[in-house]
Write a protein that holds these residues in place. Structure first.
Motif, PDB file in Angstrom:
ATOM      1  N   GLY A   6       0.763  -1.242   0.000  1.00  0.00           N
ATOM      2  CA  GLY A   6       0.000   0.000   0.000  1.00  0.00           C
ATOM      3  C   GLY A   6       0.789   1.285   0.000  1.00  0.00           C
ATOM      4  N   SER A   7       2.077   1.238   0.324  1.00  0.00           N
ATOM      5  CA  SER A   7       2.860   2.480   0.345  1.00  0.00           C
ATOM      6  C   SER A   7       3.562   2.674  -0.987  1.00  0.00           C
ATOM      7  N   THR A   8       3.494   3.890  -1.479  1.00  0.00           N
ATOM      8  CA  THR A   8       4.215   4.255  -2.707  1.00  0.00           C
ATOM      9  C   THR A   8       5.215   5.377  -2.428  1.00  0.00           C
ATOM     10  N   ARG A   9       5.552   5.555  -1.171  1.00  0.00           N
ATOM     11  CA  ARG A   9       6.414   6.671  -0.761  1.00  0.00           C
ATOM     12  C   ARG A   9       7.864   6.427  -1.183  1.00  0.00           C
ATOM     13  N   ASP A  10       8.548   7.481  -1.636  1.00  0.00           N
ATOM     14  CA  ASP A  10       9.987   7.382  -1.869  1.00  0.00           C
ATOM     15  C   ASP A  10      10.669   6.995  -0.569  1.00  0.00           C
ATOM     16  N   GLY A  11      11.578   6.053  -0.618  1.00  0.00           N
ATOM     17  CA  GLY A  11      12.306   5.643   0.581  1.00  0.00           C
ATOM     18  C   GLY A  11      11.475   4.834   1.545  1.00  0.00           C
ATOM     19  N   ARG A  12      10.395   4.274   1.061  1.00  0.00           N
ATOM     20  CA  ARG A  12       9.452   3.550   1.921  1.00  0.00           C
ATOM     21  C   ARG A  12      10.084   2.333   2.603  1.00  0.00           C
ATOM     22  N   PHE A  13       9.499   1.975   3.745  1.00  0.00           N
ATOM     23  CA  PHE A  13       9.888   0.779   4.492  1.00  0.00           C
ATOM     24  C   PHE A  13       9.159  -0.454   3.943  1.00  0.00           C
ATOM     25  N   ALA A  14       8.121  -0.217   3.192  1.00  0.00           N
ATOM     26  CA  ALA A  14       7.191  -1.260   2.759  1.00  0.00           C
ATOM     27  C   ALA A  14       7.842  -2.530   2.190  1.00  0.00           C
ATOM     28  N   PRO A  15       8.898  -2.425   1.361  1.00  0.00           N
ATOM     29  CA  PRO A  15       9.424  -3.671   0.772  1.00  0.00           C
ATOM     30  C   PRO A  15       9.883  -4.697   1.807  1.00  0.00           C
ATOM     31  N   THR A  54       0.077  -2.545   4.854  1.00  0.00           N
ATOM     32  CA  THR A  54      -0.156  -1.094   4.923  1.00  0.00           C
ATOM     33  C   THR A  54       0.555  -0.441   6.093  1.00  0.00           C
ATOM     34  N   PRO A  55       1.112   0.740   5.848  1.00  0.00           N
ATOM     35  CA  PRO A  55       1.551   1.572   6.972  1.00  0.00           C
ATOM     36  C   PRO A  55       0.387   2.415   7.458  1.00  0.00           C
ATOM     37  N   GLU A  56       0.676   3.180   8.515  1.00  0.00           N
ATOM     38  CA  GLU A  56      -0.325   4.132   9.007  1.00  0.00           C
ATOM     39  C   GLU A  56       0.121   5.540   8.634  1.00  0.00           C
ATOM     40  N   TYR A  57      -0.762   6.244   7.938  1.00  0.00           N
ATOM     41  CA  TYR A  57      -0.528   7.653   7.612  1.00  0.00           C
ATOM     42  C   TYR A  57      -1.653   8.462   8.256  1.00  0.00           C
ATOM     43  N   ASN A  58      -1.281   9.327   9.190  1.00  0.00           N
ATOM     44  CA  ASN A  58      -2.276  10.189   9.839  1.00  0.00           C
ATOM     45  C   ASN A  58      -3.500   9.409  10.320  1.00  0.00           C
ATOM     46  N   HIS A  59      -3.200   8.338  11.062  1.00  0.00           N
ATOM     47  CA  HIS A  59      -4.218   7.481  11.685  1.00  0.00           C
ATOM     48  C   HIS A  59      -5.095   6.755  10.663  1.00  0.00           C
ATOM     49  N   SER A  60      -4.630   6.653   9.440  1.00  0.00           N
ATOM     50  CA  SER A  60      -5.396   5.951   8.420  1.00  0.00           C
ATOM     51  C   SER A  60      -4.402   5.218   7.508  1.00  0.00           C
ATOM     52  N   SER A 108       0.276  -4.773   9.093  1.00  0.00           N
ATOM     53  CA  SER A 108       0.401  -3.320   9.211  1.00  0.00           C
ATOM     54  C   SER A 108       1.642  -2.960  10.004  1.00  0.00           C
ATOM     55  N   TYR A 109       2.038  -1.716   9.832  1.00  0.00           N
ATOM     56  CA  TYR A 109       3.216  -1.227  10.550  1.00  0.00           C
ATOM     57  C   TYR A 109       3.091   0.274  10.733  1.00  0.00           C
ATOM     58  N   GLY A 110       3.794   0.771  11.743  1.00  0.00           N
ATOM     59  CA  GLY A 110       3.736   2.200  12.032  1.00  0.00           C
ATOM     60  C   GLY A 110       4.380   2.492  13.376  1.00  0.00           C
ATOM     61  N   GLY A 111       4.000   3.613  13.959  1.00  0.00           N
ATOM     62  CA  GLY A 111       4.561   4.019  15.238  1.00  0.00           C
ATOM     63  C   GLY A 111       3.942   3.237  16.385  1.00  0.00           C
ATOM     64  N   VAL A 112       3.437   3.931  17.380  1.00  0.00           N
ATOM     65  CA  VAL A 112       2.958   3.235  18.574  1.00  0.00           C
ATOM     66  C   VAL A 112       1.790   2.303  18.304  1.00  0.00           C
ATOM     67  N   GLY A 172       6.567   0.496  15.864  1.00  0.00           N
ATOM     68  CA  GLY A 172       7.983   0.860  15.849  1.00  0.00           C
ATOM     69  C   GLY A 172       8.746  -0.087  14.938  1.00  0.00           C
ATOM     70  N   HIS A 173       8.234  -0.246  13.712  1.00  0.00           N
ATOM     71  CA  HIS A 173       8.716  -1.291  12.792  1.00  0.00           C
ATOM     72  C   HIS A 173      10.188  -1.149  12.448  1.00  0.00           C
ATOM     73  N   TRP A 174      10.753   0.044  12.657  1.00  0.00           N
ATOM     74  CA  TRP A 174      12.122   0.308  12.222  1.00  0.00           C
ATOM     75  C   TRP A 174      13.116  -0.687  12.825  1.00  0.00           C
TER      76      TRP A 174
HETATM   77  C1  LIG Z   1       2.230  11.213   5.743  1.00  0.00           C
HETATM   78  C2  LIG Z   1       2.638  10.333   6.893  1.00  0.00           C
HETATM   79  C3  LIG Z   1       1.814  10.240   7.991  1.00  0.00           C
HETATM   80  C4  LIG Z   1       2.141   9.392   9.044  1.00  0.00           C
HETATM   81  N1  LIG Z   1       1.280   9.263  10.095  1.00  0.00           N
HETATM   82  C5  LIG Z   1       1.512   8.318  11.031  1.00  0.00           C
HETATM   83  C6  LIG Z   1       0.532   8.049  12.014  1.00  0.00           C
HETATM   84  O1  LIG Z   1      -0.522   8.635  12.079  1.00  0.00           O
HETATM   85  N2  LIG Z   1       0.780   7.049  12.910  1.00  0.00           N
HETATM   86  C7  LIG Z   1       1.950   6.357  12.882  1.00  0.00           C
HETATM   87  O2  LIG Z   1       2.139   5.464  13.699  1.00  0.00           O
HETATM   88  N3  LIG Z   1       2.902   6.588  11.957  1.00  0.00           N
HETATM   89  C8  LIG Z   1       2.693   7.550  11.016  1.00  0.00           C
HETATM   90  N4  LIG Z   1       3.620   7.794  10.051  1.00  0.00           N
HETATM   91  C9  LIG Z   1       4.866   7.035  10.098  1.00  0.00           C
HETATM   92  C10 LIG Z   1       4.787   5.847   9.152  1.00  0.00           C
HETATM   93  O3  LIG Z   1       3.986   4.838   9.687  1.00  0.00           O
HETATM   94  C11 LIG Z   1       6.190   5.344   8.867  1.00  0.00           C
HETATM   95  O4  LIG Z   1       6.943   6.420   8.308  1.00  0.00           O
HETATM   96  C12 LIG Z   1       6.208   4.197   7.889  1.00  0.00           C
HETATM   97  O5  LIG Z   1       7.535   3.826   7.636  1.00  0.00           O
HETATM   98  C13 LIG Z   1       5.512   4.553   6.587  1.00  0.00           C
HETATM   99  O6  LIG Z   1       5.522   3.461   5.720  1.00  0.00           O
HETATM  100  P1  LIG Z   1       6.395   3.497   4.385  1.00  0.00           P
HETATM  101  O7  LIG Z   1       7.802   3.839   4.840  1.00  0.00           O
HETATM  102  O8  LIG Z   1       6.324   2.108   3.816  1.00  0.00           O
HETATM  103  O9  LIG Z   1       5.796   4.532   3.504  1.00  0.00           O
HETATM  104  C14 LIG Z   1       3.347   8.658   9.011  1.00  0.00           C
HETATM  105  C15 LIG Z   1       4.172   8.774   7.895  1.00  0.00           C
HETATM  106  C16 LIG Z   1       3.830   9.582   6.843  1.00  0.00           C
HETATM  107  C17 LIG Z   1       4.720   9.657   5.640  1.00  0.00           C
END
Ligand SMILES: Cc1cc2nc3c(=O)[nH]c(=O)nc-3n(C[C@H](O)[C@H](O)[C@H](O)COP(=O)(O)O)c2cc1C
Length: 197
Positions: free
Chosen positions: A14-23, A87-93, A118-122, A152-154
């Motif tokens: 689901g992520s198409t971001r440059d430098g994404r963690f998705a792969p 999918t990652p989480e972007y702005n709670h979605s 899924s992956y993301g912060g907390v 904290g997938h990093w």
């Molecule tokens: C636009 C944007 C919004 C984000 N919002 C959240 C968020 O709401 N909650 C969270 O846990 N992480 C958030 N993050 C952190 C991402 O989960 C994290 O950067 C992740 O690596 C994104 O996946 P990707 O690298 O595959 O694109 C956000 C990142 C981006 C770029």
């Protein structure tokens, strides 16, 4: 179709971001699925299959060039018996590119199960997953209960892309077991009776 015929799983990245963690997450997911003898796997990476964000008017054909782009995605979704969305989480979605790919399709989702990694912060992307459940219900898909999430997938993967916590591997098996159960049940049911959409 015999029950022993492997199910066709499409993993959607689901992520198409440059430098994404998705792969890293996607490859870990693919390896889990590919290690099973009840699944064949197709990875639909949305960075390789960009779709326009401008939709045609109702009843109108897509704009020039769009059909070619859809041809890289739609048949693969249509062929799938089941999906896993990474999918990652972007702005709670979840990312806009993922919503766009979902919205370009309808029947491709009908009466099929969907699992999540899924992956993301907390929250580990769980807020993205809960929102996806609502969207996919509208498309007659069935989301499976158990998910895999990396908060904290990093620092949750080693240099070889393996999950550092074995509980993640156990969670992947649980999710895929549930997905396969639903995919068999729905494939068998549709063979007897078309889905009433
Ligand atoms: C636009 C944007 C919004 C984000 N919002 C959240 C968020 O709401 N909650 C969270 O846990 N992480 C958030 N993050 C952190 C991402 O989960 C994290 O950067 C992740 O690596 C994104 O996946 P990707 O690298 O595959 O694109 C956000 C990142 C981006 C770029």
């Amino acid at each position: 179709m015999p029950a022993t015929t492997p199910l066709r799983l499409a993993i959607i990245v689901g992520s198409t971001r440059d430098g994404r963690f998705a792969p890293i997450v996607a490859e870990w997911t693919r390896a889990h699925a590919a290690g099973r003898d009840d699944l064949t796997v197709d990875v639909v990476d949305l960075i390789e299959t960009p779709l326009p964000t401008v939709f045609p008017a109702f009843g109108q054909p897509p704009a020039p060039g769009t059909a070619e782009l859809l041809a890289e995605v739609s048949p693969r979704l249509a062929a799938a018996d089941a999906f896993v969305i990474v999918t990652p989480e972007y702005n709670h979605s979840f990312p806009a590119a993922l919503k766009n790919a979902i919205d370009w399709h309808n029947r491709e989702w009908h009466a099929k199960p969907v699992g999540f990694v899924s992956y993301g912060g907390v929250s580990g992307g769980l807020r993205a997953v809960e929102q996806l459940r609502v969207v996919l219900a509208e498309l007659h898909a069935v989301t499976v209960r158990d998910t895999v999430s990396f908060h904290g997938h990093w620092d949750k993967f080693d240099a070889d892309g393996k999950a550092v916590d074995p509980a993640s591997d156990a969670a992947a098996k649980t999710m895929l077991d549930q997905l396969v159960w639903w995919a068999h049940a729905l494939r068998d049911a549709k063979a007897v009776r078309p889905y009433a959409a």
